[in-house]
Design a protein around this motif. Structure first.
Motif, PDB file in Angstrom:
ATOM      1  N   LEU A  11       0.826  -1.201   0.000  1.00 33.41           N
ATOM      2  CA  LEU A  11       0.000   0.000   0.000  1.00 33.41           C
ATOM      3  C   LEU A  11       0.866   1.259   0.000  1.00 33.41           C
ATOM      4  CD1 LEU A  11      -2.787   1.355   0.224  1.00 33.41           C
ATOM      5  CD2 LEU A  11      -2.579   1.153   2.719  1.00 33.41           C
ATOM      6  N   ALA A  12       1.949   1.248   0.800  1.00 35.81           N
ATOM      7  CA  ALA A  12       2.848   2.406   0.864  1.00 35.81           C
ATOM      8  C   ALA A  12       3.506   2.645  -0.495  1.00 35.81           C
ATOM      9  CB  ALA A  12       3.904   2.180   1.938  1.00 35.81           C
ATOM     10  N   ALA A  13       3.950   1.579  -1.146  1.00 32.23           N
ATOM     11  CA  ALA A  13       4.568   1.724  -2.463  1.00 32.23           C
ATOM     12  C   ALA A  13       3.541   2.162  -3.510  1.00 32.23           C
ATOM     13  CB  ALA A  13       5.219   0.409  -2.879  1.00 32.23           C
ATOM     14  N   TRP A  14       2.315   1.694  -3.355  1.00 36.35           N
ATOM     15  CA  TRP A  14       1.259   2.058  -4.307  1.00 36.35           C
ATOM     16  C   TRP A  14       0.958   3.553  -4.266  1.00 36.35           C
ATOM     17  CZ3 TRP A  14      -4.060   3.371  -3.131  1.00 36.35           C
ATOM     18  CH2 TRP A  14      -4.887   3.458  -4.263  1.00 36.35           C
ATOM     19  N   THR A  15       1.004   4.158  -3.090  1.00 37.08           N
ATOM     20  CA  THR A  15       0.733   5.595  -3.008  1.00 37.08           C
ATOM     21  C   THR A  15       1.733   6.411  -3.816  1.00 37.08           C
ATOM     22  OG1 THR A  15       2.074   5.889  -0.988  1.00 37.08           O
ATOM     23  CG2 THR A  15      -0.258   5.341  -0.698  1.00 37.08           C
ATOM     24  N   GLN A  16       2.951   5.878  -3.966  1.00 34.34           N
ATOM     25  CA  GLN A  16       3.983   6.624  -4.687  1.00 34.34           C
ATOM     26  C   GLN A  16       3.716   6.702  -6.177  1.00 34.34           C
ATOM     27  OE1 GLN A  16       6.433   8.133  -2.591  1.00 34.34           O
ATOM     28  NE2 GLN A  16       4.803   7.342  -1.293  1.00 34.34           N
ATOM     29  N   THR A  17       2.832   5.859  -6.692  1.00 37.99           N
ATOM     30  CA  THR A  17       2.547   5.865  -8.124  1.00 37.99           C
ATOM     31  C   THR A  17       1.592   6.978  -8.536  1.00 37.99           C
ATOM     32  OG1 THR A  17       0.667   4.336  -7.930  1.00 37.99           O
ATOM     33  CG2 THR A  17       2.866   3.358  -8.200  1.00 37.99           C
ATOM     34  N   THR A  71       3.331  -2.295 -12.013  1.00 37.76           N
ATOM     35  CA  THR A  71       4.385  -2.601 -11.044  1.00 37.76           C
ATOM     36  C   THR A  71       4.483  -1.540  -9.963  1.00 37.76           C
ATOM     37  OG1 THR A  71       6.055  -1.488 -12.410  1.00 37.76           O
ATOM     38  CG2 THR A  71       5.767  -3.863 -12.736  1.00 37.76           C
ATOM     39  N   LEU A  72       5.044  -1.945  -8.827  1.00 39.85           N
ATOM     40  CA  LEU A  72       5.363  -1.041  -7.727  1.00 39.85           C
ATOM     41  C   LEU A  72       6.862  -1.110  -7.486  1.00 39.85           C
ATOM     42  CD1 LEU A  72       2.536  -2.124  -5.252  1.00 39.85           C
ATOM     43  CD2 LEU A  72       2.459  -0.259  -6.902  1.00 39.85           C
ATOM     44  N   GLU A  73       7.472   0.023  -7.158  1.00 37.90           N
ATOM     45  CA  GLU A  73       8.928   0.042  -7.010  1.00 37.90           C
ATOM     46  C   GLU A  73       9.332   0.872  -5.803  1.00 37.90           C
ATOM     47  OE1 GLU A  73      12.961   1.214  -9.551  1.00 37.90           O
ATOM     48  OE2 GLU A  73      10.978   1.326 -10.479  1.00 37.90           O
ATOM     49  N   ALA A  74      10.325   0.373  -5.075  1.00 37.19           N
ATOM     50  CA  ALA A  74      10.920   1.106  -3.960  1.00 37.19           C
ATOM     51  C   ALA A  74      12.238   0.438  -3.620  1.00 37.19           C
ATOM     52  CB  ALA A  74       9.998   1.124  -2.732  1.00 37.19           C
ATOM     53  N   ALA A  75      13.220   1.233  -3.213  1.00 33.57           N
ATOM     54  CA  ALA A  75      14.539   0.740  -2.815  1.00 33.57           C
ATOM     55  C   ALA A  75      15.162  -0.166  -3.879  1.00 33.57           C
ATOM     56  CB  ALA A  75      14.446  -0.016  -1.488  1.00 33.57           C
ATOM     57  N   GLY A  76      14.912   0.153  -5.155  1.00 36.95           N
ATOM     58  CA  GLY A  76      15.475  -0.621  -6.242  1.00 36.95           C
ATOM     59  C   GLY A  76      14.813  -1.969  -6.469  1.00 36.95           C
ATOM     60  N   ASN A  86       1.898  -4.918  -9.125  1.00 40.46           N
ATOM     61  CA  ASN A  86       0.836  -4.155  -8.460  1.00 40.46           C
ATOM     62  C   ASN A  86      -0.408  -5.041  -8.385  1.00 40.46           C
ATOM     63  OD1 ASN A  86      -1.101  -2.371  -7.576  1.00 40.46           O
ATOM     64  ND2 ASN A  86      -0.766  -0.859  -9.188  1.00 40.46           N
ATOM     65  N   PRO A  87      -0.915  -5.334  -7.186  1.00 36.33           N
ATOM     66  CA  PRO A  87      -2.085  -6.231  -7.072  1.00 36.33           C
ATOM     67  C   PRO A  87      -3.301  -5.759  -7.857  1.00 36.33           C
ATOM     68  CG  PRO A  87      -1.077  -5.874  -4.919  1.00 36.33           C
ATOM     69  CD  PRO A  87      -0.413  -4.919  -5.866  1.00 36.33           C
ATOM     70  N   ILE A  88      -3.458  -4.453  -8.065  1.00 34.92           N
ATOM     71  CA  ILE A  88      -4.617  -3.952  -8.811  1.00 34.92           C
ATOM     72  C   ILE A  88      -4.190  -3.355 -10.158  1.00 34.92           C
ATOM     73  CG2 ILE A  88      -5.900  -3.485  -6.685  1.00 34.92           C
ATOM     74  CD1 ILE A  88      -5.315  -0.501  -7.141  1.00 34.92           C
ATOM     75  N   GLY A  89      -2.961  -3.634 -10.569  1.00 32.18           N
ATOM     76  CA  GLY A  89      -2.442  -3.037 -11.793  1.00 32.18           C
ATOM     77  C   GLY A  89      -2.959  -3.711 -13.046  1.00 32.18           C
ATOM     78  N   ILE A  90      -2.855  -2.993 -14.147  1.00 30.52           N
ATOM     79  CA  ILE A  90      -3.197  -3.514 -15.470  1.00 30.52           C
ATOM     80  C   ILE A  90      -1.928  -4.070 -16.099  1.00 30.52           C
ATOM     81  CG2 ILE A  90      -4.046  -2.926 -17.768  1.00 30.52           C
ATOM     82  CD1 ILE A  90      -5.684  -0.706 -16.497  1.00 30.52           C
ATOM     83  N   THR A  91      -1.945  -5.310 -16.498  1.00 28.54           N
ATOM     84  CA  THR A  91      -0.767  -5.977 -17.028  1.00 28.54           C
ATOM     85  C   THR A  91      -0.198  -5.217 -18.228  1.00 28.54           C
ATOM     86  OG1 THR A  91      -1.658  -8.112 -16.334  1.00 28.54           O
ATOM     87  CG2 THR A  91       0.115  -8.140 -17.966  1.00 28.54           C
ATOM     88  N   GLY A  92       1.097  -4.970 -18.175  1.00 26.85           N
ATOM     89  CA  GLY A  92       1.789  -4.293 -19.264  1.00 26.85           C
ATOM     90  C   GLY A  92       1.756  -2.783 -19.194  1.00 26.85           C
ATOM     91  N   LEU A  93       1.026  -2.227 -18.236  1.00 25.98           N
ATOM     92  CA  LEU A  93       0.934  -0.771 -18.120  1.00 25.98           C
ATOM     93  C   LEU A  93       1.964  -0.284 -17.109  1.00 25.98           C
ATOM     94  CD1 LEU A  93      -0.643   1.799 -18.945  1.00 25.98           C
ATOM     95  CD2 LEU A  93      -2.108   1.419 -16.962  1.00 25.98           C
ATOM     96  N   THR A  94       3.131   0.157 -17.594  1.00 30.14           N
ATOM     97  CA  THR A  94       4.197   0.617 -16.711  1.00 30.14           C
ATOM     98  C   THR A  94       4.153   2.132 -16.561  1.00 30.14           C
ATOM     99  OG1 THR A  94       5.803   0.907 -18.500  1.00 30.14           O
ATOM    100  CG2 THR A  94       5.637  -1.288 -17.520  1.00 30.14           C
ATOM    101  N   VAL A  95       4.944   2.636 -15.626  1.00 29.32           N
ATOM    102  CA  VAL A  95       5.022   4.085 -15.424  1.00 29.32           C
ATOM    103  C   VAL A  95       5.512   4.775 -16.688  1.00 29.32           C
ATOM    104  CG1 VAL A  95       6.151   5.915 -14.110  1.00 29.32           C
ATOM    105  CG2 VAL A  95       5.378   3.847 -12.934  1.00 29.32           C
TER     106      VAL A  95
END
Length: 266
Positions: A81-87, A137-142, A147-156
């Motif tokens: 959840l913390a990493a998700w907020t960063q998106t 995807t979710l990313e932190a500390a490398g 992402n549990p609720i992400g759309i496959t293939g949709l990156t930042v």
């Protein structure tokens, strides 16, 4: 408050300029709470409270996600959840801190001719926020995880290169220009109390503008920690000035402050 405290405890000298921005955004929450309690019908108070909430979500989420992702092993739902907020949190923060105050200050909804700018801005920010929250995807500390609720293939990167993001950039830029034009026109037509209120806002905005101009025109200054700290202090003046203007506390002192600023500046 907790997010800001954690940022301060882990800060290094090079991060002071980042923290100045965090503290500047946090100042919005205090002023927003005062305005909302004294003038509950004025949307500026609630907008400023939203800035404080989003800043807390961003700073606390970043601190917790970096700590959790740096450890090996499975990640807890709280870490995800913390990493998700960063998106997504930065986009509504941009609107509530910079764009909406220009359109809503000092007394609420703009005139009918400017309301489409407000609605288009809100729609654009909302669409990009939702799209970013659905990143795959979710990313932190490398470390990168799905992402549990992400759309496959949709990156930042895909989001930032998408047609919708380009539209968002154009709409946001156009809305910002329109908002600046609207407040200039309102200042030219204003009288009495409203004119003094707009002077307070213009004073704070000019400090931000001078700080940004100095950073752009003087590259050695821009590379120092001082430039970031000065800009953070200038940003801090925006909610303070709005609070003084809306609550009308020492409202007519602005002429003296502007005069002294010019004298000391010279």
């Amino acid at each position: 408050g907790l997010g800001v405290a954690l940022e301060l405890l882990g800060a290094r000298p090079a991060e002071l300029q980042v923290l100045s921005f965090v503290l500047a955004f946090a100042a919005y929450a205090t002023v927003g709470a005062v305005i909302a309690s004294q003038r509950p019908r004025n949307p500026i108070g609630w907008v400023f409270l939203s800035v404080g909430v989003l800043t807390s979500i961003g700073s606390l989420g970043e601190t917790y996600a970096e700590a959790a992702f740096s450890r090996p092993g499975p990640l807890s739902p709280a870490a995800l959840l913390a990493a998700w907020t960063q998106t997504w949190y930065w986009y509504p923060l941009l609107g509530t801190a910079a764009l909406f105050p220009l359109l809503l200050f000092p007394s609420g909804l703009p005139s009918p001719r400017w309301r489409p700018v407000l609605w288009l801005s809100a729609l654009s920010l909302g669409a990009v926020t939702v799209l970013s929250a659905l990143s795959s995807t979710l990313e932190a500390a490398g470390r990168t995880v799905p992402n549990p609720i992400g759309i496959t293939g949709l990156t930042v990167d895909d989001i930032e290169e998408s047609f919708l993001f380009e539209v968002f950039g154009i709409l946001t830029g156009a809305a910002l220009v329109a908002a600046v034009v609207s407040i200039v026109l309102r200042f030219r037509r204003s009288r009495g109390t409203e004119r003094q209120q707009l002077k307070w806002f213009a004073y704070a905005a000019s400090l931000v503008g001078v700080s940004l101009a100095a950073s752009i025109l003087i590259p050695p200054y821009e590379r120092t920690v001082v430039s970031g700290v000065v800009l953070g202090v200038a940003l801090w003046m925006i909610p303070i000035s709005c609070g003084i203007a809306i609550l009308r506390y020492r409202l007519y002192d602005i002429d003296r402050i502007i005069n002294r600023t010019l004298v000391y500046g010279v």
